[in-house]
Design a protein around this motif. Structure first.
Motif, PDB file in Angstrom:
ATOM      1  N   HIS A 111       0.819  -1.219   0.000  1.00 20.93           N
ATOM      2  CA  HIS A 111       0.000   0.000   0.000  1.00 20.93           C
ATOM      3  C   HIS A 111       0.857   1.275   0.000  1.00 20.93           C
ATOM      4  O   HIS A 111       0.545   2.243  -0.704  1.00 20.93           O
ATOM      5  CB  HIS A 111      -0.904  -0.041   1.238  1.00 20.93           C
ATOM      6  N   HIS A 115       1.248   4.644  -2.499  1.00 22.76           N
ATOM      7  CA  HIS A 115       1.297   6.083  -2.149  1.00 22.76           C
ATOM      8  C   HIS A 115       2.567   6.726  -2.703  1.00 22.76           C
ATOM      9  O   HIS A 115       2.537   7.819  -3.261  1.00 22.76           O
ATOM     10  CB  HIS A 115       1.283   6.249  -0.627  1.00 22.76           C
ATOM     11  N   SER A 136       0.640   9.657   6.118  1.00 19.56           N
ATOM     12  CA  SER A 136      -0.728   9.169   5.947  1.00 19.56           C
ATOM     13  C   SER A 136      -1.351   8.895   7.304  1.00 19.56           C
ATOM     14  O   SER A 136      -0.799   9.261   8.339  1.00 19.56           O
ATOM     15  CB  SER A 136      -0.698   7.909   5.091  1.00 19.56           C
ATOM     16  N   GLY A 137      -2.508   8.218   7.277  1.00 20.90           N
ATOM     17  CA  GLY A 137      -3.207   7.932   8.521  1.00 20.90           C
ATOM     18  C   GLY A 137      -2.464   6.954   9.413  1.00 20.90           C
ATOM     19  O   GLY A 137      -2.555   7.014  10.635  1.00 20.90           O
ATOM     20  N   GLY A 138      -1.707   6.044   8.814  1.00 15.81           N
ATOM     21  CA  GLY A 138      -1.023   5.015   9.601  1.00 15.81           C
ATOM     22  C   GLY A 138       0.487   5.044   9.522  1.00 15.81           C
ATOM     23  O   GLY A 138       1.147   4.260  10.206  1.00 15.81           O
ATOM     24  N   HIS A 139       1.055   5.915   8.677  1.00 13.09           N
ATOM     25  CA  HIS A 139       2.509   5.900   8.474  1.00 13.09           C
ATOM     26  C   HIS A 139       3.107   7.294   8.375  1.00 13.09           C
ATOM     27  O   HIS A 139       2.468   8.216   7.873  1.00 13.09           O
ATOM     28  CB  HIS A 139       2.857   5.142   7.182  1.00 13.09           C
ATOM     29  N   GLY A 163      -0.965  11.603  10.267  1.00 11.27           N
ATOM     30  CA  GLY A 163      -2.417  11.650  10.066  1.00 11.27           C
ATOM     31  C   GLY A 163      -3.164  11.303  11.347  1.00 11.27           C
ATOM     32  O   GLY A 163      -4.193  11.908  11.661  1.00 11.27           O
ATOM     33  N   ASP A 167      -5.810  13.520  13.312  1.00 14.83           N
ATOM     34  CA  ASP A 167      -7.163  13.039  13.615  1.00 14.83           C
ATOM     35  C   ASP A 167      -7.464  13.108  15.110  1.00 14.83           C
ATOM     36  O   ASP A 167      -8.561  13.498  15.519  1.00 14.83           O
ATOM     37  CB  ASP A 167      -7.339  11.597  13.106  1.00 14.83           C
ATOM     38  N   GLY A 180      -8.468  15.402   9.963  1.00 15.61           N
ATOM     39  CA  GLY A 180      -7.292  16.081   9.402  1.00 15.61           C
ATOM     40  C   GLY A 180      -7.655  17.296   8.555  1.00 15.61           C
ATOM     41  O   GLY A 180      -7.170  18.406   8.789  1.00 15.61           O
ATOM     42  N   GLY A 267      -2.171  10.698   2.503  1.00 22.98           N
ATOM     43  CA  GLY A 267      -3.320  11.567   2.779  1.00 22.98           C
ATOM     44  C   GLY A 267      -2.977  12.957   3.304  1.00 22.98           C
ATOM     45  O   GLY A 267      -3.592  13.947   2.890  1.00 22.98           O
ATOM     46  N   VAL A 268      -1.982  13.046   4.185  1.00 24.38           N
ATOM     47  CA  VAL A 268      -1.666  14.352   4.794  1.00 24.38           C
ATOM     48  C   VAL A 268      -0.977  15.282   3.783  1.00 24.38           C
ATOM     49  O   VAL A 268      -0.952  16.499   3.973  1.00 24.38           O
ATOM     50  CB  VAL A 268      -0.811  14.167   6.076  1.00 24.38           C
ATOM     51  N   ASN A 271      -2.568  18.496   2.633  1.00 19.91           N
ATOM     52  CA  ASN A 271      -2.620  19.687   3.488  1.00 19.91           C
ATOM     53  C   ASN A 271      -1.873  20.858   2.837  1.00 19.91           C
ATOM     54  O   ASN A 271      -0.671  20.771   2.564  1.00 19.91           O
ATOM     55  CB  ASN A 271      -1.996  19.331   4.848  1.00 19.91           C
ATOM     56  N   ASP A 299      -6.210   7.227  -0.177  1.00 23.55           N
ATOM     57  CA  ASP A 299      -6.239   5.911  -0.831  1.00 23.55           C
ATOM     58  C   ASP A 299      -7.007   5.941  -2.162  1.00 23.55           C
ATOM     59  O   ASP A 299      -8.054   6.584  -2.264  1.00 23.55           O
ATOM     60  CB  ASP A 299      -6.898   4.890   0.108  1.00 23.55           C
TER      61      ASP A 299
HETATM   62  N1  LIG Z   1      -5.887  18.400   4.429  1.00 23.48           N
HETATM   63  C1  LIG Z   1      -5.450  17.519   5.332  1.00 23.48           C
HETATM   64  N2  LIG Z   1      -4.677  17.912   6.373  1.00 23.48           N
HETATM   65  C2  LIG Z   1      -4.215  17.018   7.272  1.00 23.48           C
HETATM   66  N3  LIG Z   1      -4.501  15.720   7.243  1.00 23.48           N
HETATM   67  C3  LIG Z   1      -5.262  15.266   6.231  1.00 23.48           C
HETATM   68  C4  LIG Z   1      -5.781  16.138   5.235  1.00 23.48           C
HETATM   69  N4  LIG Z   1      -6.512  15.384   4.359  1.00 23.48           N
HETATM   70  C5  LIG Z   1      -6.442  14.103   4.819  1.00 23.48           C
HETATM   71  N5  LIG Z   1      -5.702  14.041   5.937  1.00 23.48           N
HETATM   72  C6  LIG Z   1      -5.404  12.849   6.751  1.00 23.48           C
HETATM   73  O1  LIG Z   1      -4.897  11.825   5.922  1.00 23.48           O
HETATM   74  C7  LIG Z   1      -5.195  10.557   6.525  1.00 23.48           C
HETATM   75  C8  LIG Z   1      -5.773   9.626   5.493  1.00 23.48           C
HETATM   76  O2  LIG Z   1      -4.772   9.396   4.528  1.00 23.48           O
HETATM   77  P1  LIG Z   1      -4.588   7.985   3.848  1.00 23.48           P
HETATM   78  O3  LIG Z   1      -5.876   7.603   3.209  1.00 23.48           O
HETATM   79  O4  LIG Z   1      -3.408   8.056   2.986  1.00 23.48           O
HETATM   80  O5  LIG Z   1      -4.269   7.136   5.147  1.00 23.48           O
HETATM   81  P2  LIG Z   1      -4.621   5.641   5.455  1.00 23.48           P
HETATM   82  O6  LIG Z   1      -4.765   4.916   4.167  1.00 23.48           O
HETATM   83  O7  LIG Z   1      -5.734   5.629   6.435  1.00 23.48           O
HETATM   84  O8  LIG Z   1      -3.299   5.160   6.191  1.00 23.48           O
HETATM   85  P3  LIG Z   1      -2.079   4.331   5.552  1.00 23.48           P
HETATM   86  O9  LIG Z   1      -1.943   4.786   4.137  1.00 23.48           O
HETATM   87  O10 LIG Z   1      -0.928   4.694   6.387  1.00 23.48           O
HETATM   88  O11 LIG Z   1      -2.497   2.913   5.654  1.00 23.48           O
HETATM   89  C9  LIG Z   1      -6.150  10.835   7.672  1.00 23.48           C
HETATM   90  O12 LIG Z   1      -5.435  10.770   8.887  1.00 23.48           O
HETATM   91  C10 LIG Z   1      -6.643  12.251   7.376  1.00 23.48           C
HETATM   92  O13 LIG Z   1      -7.028  12.974   8.518  1.00 23.48           O
END
Ligand SMILES: Nc1ncnc2c1ncn2[C@@H]1O[C@H](COP(=O)(O)OP(=O)(O)OP(=O)(O)O)[C@@H](O)[C@H]1O
Ligand SMILES: [Mg+2]
Length: 337
Positions: A111, A115, A136-139, A163, A167, A180, A267-268, A271, A299
């Motif tokens: 995954h 990204h 991202s949300g987990g990394h 992320g 959150d 986020g 995801g972040v 921003n 994602d």
């Molecule tokens: N504009 C923003 N500012 C800050 N954070 C954001 C923004 N938009 C999205 N996020 C954050 O990005 C994250 C989601 O991103 P992503 O979908 O890549 O993560 P994930 O798939 O849940 O985690 P991973 O990819 O690590 O498994 C969330 O924590 C969300 O709050």
């Protein structure tokens, strides 16, 4: 070669078709966020069940919208990890079964590699090698990318991912889930009056720690009168601290590696303040900086189709096993081939 990409690692069902010469043919995404927001976070069993409901209709939709048929496909790429086991299994077993039925190869994609390669879908893609910041949300990962599959981990978060810190802080500010993007909008109305720390920047190394910032935010919230303006000021100070910390560590990674290209994804990376801070640093350092378009920061199936296509072109593929790994270090991806 047309490659169908399938993403089901968490709470988004993403499907796309990528062609190695014609580029992205079509993509669609279904987000489960409304379903999970009621619970304040992702409920794994509900996520898996929803992927089951949505995946096949989305595959049909992408084929139709791309004016392609199943027998045009040359391979299927699926997210095999890291992620929620049940959710991953939906994508992996569907992809593996279709590949078997269509008599084409299947490839398991990491995954975070998806990204990492998302900026390659843009008009002027970066050439390797480069330094990548994945947020991202987990990394939270800093990686030296030499080639497809050659990823050297330079640094990572020792606790919360960026992320996750966004959150959790958003939740404390009463902004709901996932917060986020909401925190980022609120920060526009605030002034960064509070002096938040820039964690782990006063010592050498490229690792991160964000859980202290979250606690600092909680203490600042408790010490304030909690007006709307207070919340906006805290959001702005938190966001500034995150952006500065990421910028300091990226600058360090670029200097240490001697590379002149920075890729920021996950995801972040959507921003705007983080994008602006990193772009300013990159301009000062005379480093090229690349981001995915906003819809490919979070994602999506396009990044998986792209990553899978590159690996299939290198002659890699999975055998008949259904490959899914909830935990999977990114520098271990070559074992997937
Ligand atoms: N504009 C923003 N500012 C800050 N954070 C954001 C923004 N938009 C999205 N996020 C954050 O990005 C994250 C989601 O991103 P992503 O979908 O890549 O993560 P994930 O798939 O849940 O985690 P991973 O990819 O690590 O498994 C969330 O924590 C969300 O709050
Ligand atoms: Mg993700």
């Amino acid at each position: 070669m047309y490659v169908l990409g399938i993403e089901t690692s968490c709470d988004e069902t993403g499907v796309a078709i990528y062609h190695d010469q014609f580029g992205l043919m079509g993509h669609c995404l279904y987000s489960q966020v409304d379903m999970h927001s009621e619970y304040g976070g992702v409920v794994p069993e509900l996520a898996s069940r929803d992927h089951i409901r949505k995946l096949v209709p989305l595959i049909k939709q992408v084929l139709q919208e791309s004016y392609l048929k199943s027998n045009d496909m040359g391979g299927i790429a699926y997210t095999a990890g890291p992620g929620l086991m049940g959710a991953l299994l939906v994508g992996a077993s569907t992809a593996r079964s279709l590949a078997w039925a269509w008599q084409i190869p299947a490839i398991a994609v990491h995954h975070m590699e998806g990204h990492l390669l998302a900026p390659m879908l843009e008009k002027n893609p970066p050439e390797m090698p480069f330094v990548a910041l994945l947020i991202s949300g987990g990394h939270t990962l800093l990686i030296q990318v030499e080639n497809i599959g050659s990823y050297r981990l330079l640094g990572e978060s020792l606790d919360d991912a960026v992320g996750e810190a966004f959150d959790k802080t958003a939740k404390m500010l009463g902004l709901g889930y996932p917060g986020g993007a909401k925190l980022s909008s609120l920060a526009k109305q605030g002034q960064p009056k509070h002096k938040f720390p820039r964690p782990m920047t006063d010592r050498p190394g490229l690792d991160f720690s964000f859980s202290g910032l979250k606690t600092f935010a909680l203490n600042t919230i408790n010490a304030s009168e909690n007006t709307e303006q207070d919340k906006a000021d805290i959001a702005a100070a938190f966001q500034n601290a995150v952006a500065d910390t990421l910028s300091i560590k990226c600058k360090r990674a670029l200097q240490q590696s001697g590379l002149k290209k920075l890729v920021v994804a996950g995801g972040v990376s959507a921003n705007q303040h983080i994008r602006a801070t990193l772009t300013e640093m990159a301009n000062k350092e005379q480093v090229a900086i690349h981001f995915p378009r906003l819809e490919f920061c979070t994602d999506n199936g396009a990044m998986i189709a792209y990553a899978g296509c590159q690996r299939l072109l290198l002659g890699q593929q999975q055998d008949l096993e259904i490959f899914a790994r909830p935990r999977w270090p990114i520098n271990d991806t070559l074992t997937a081939s």
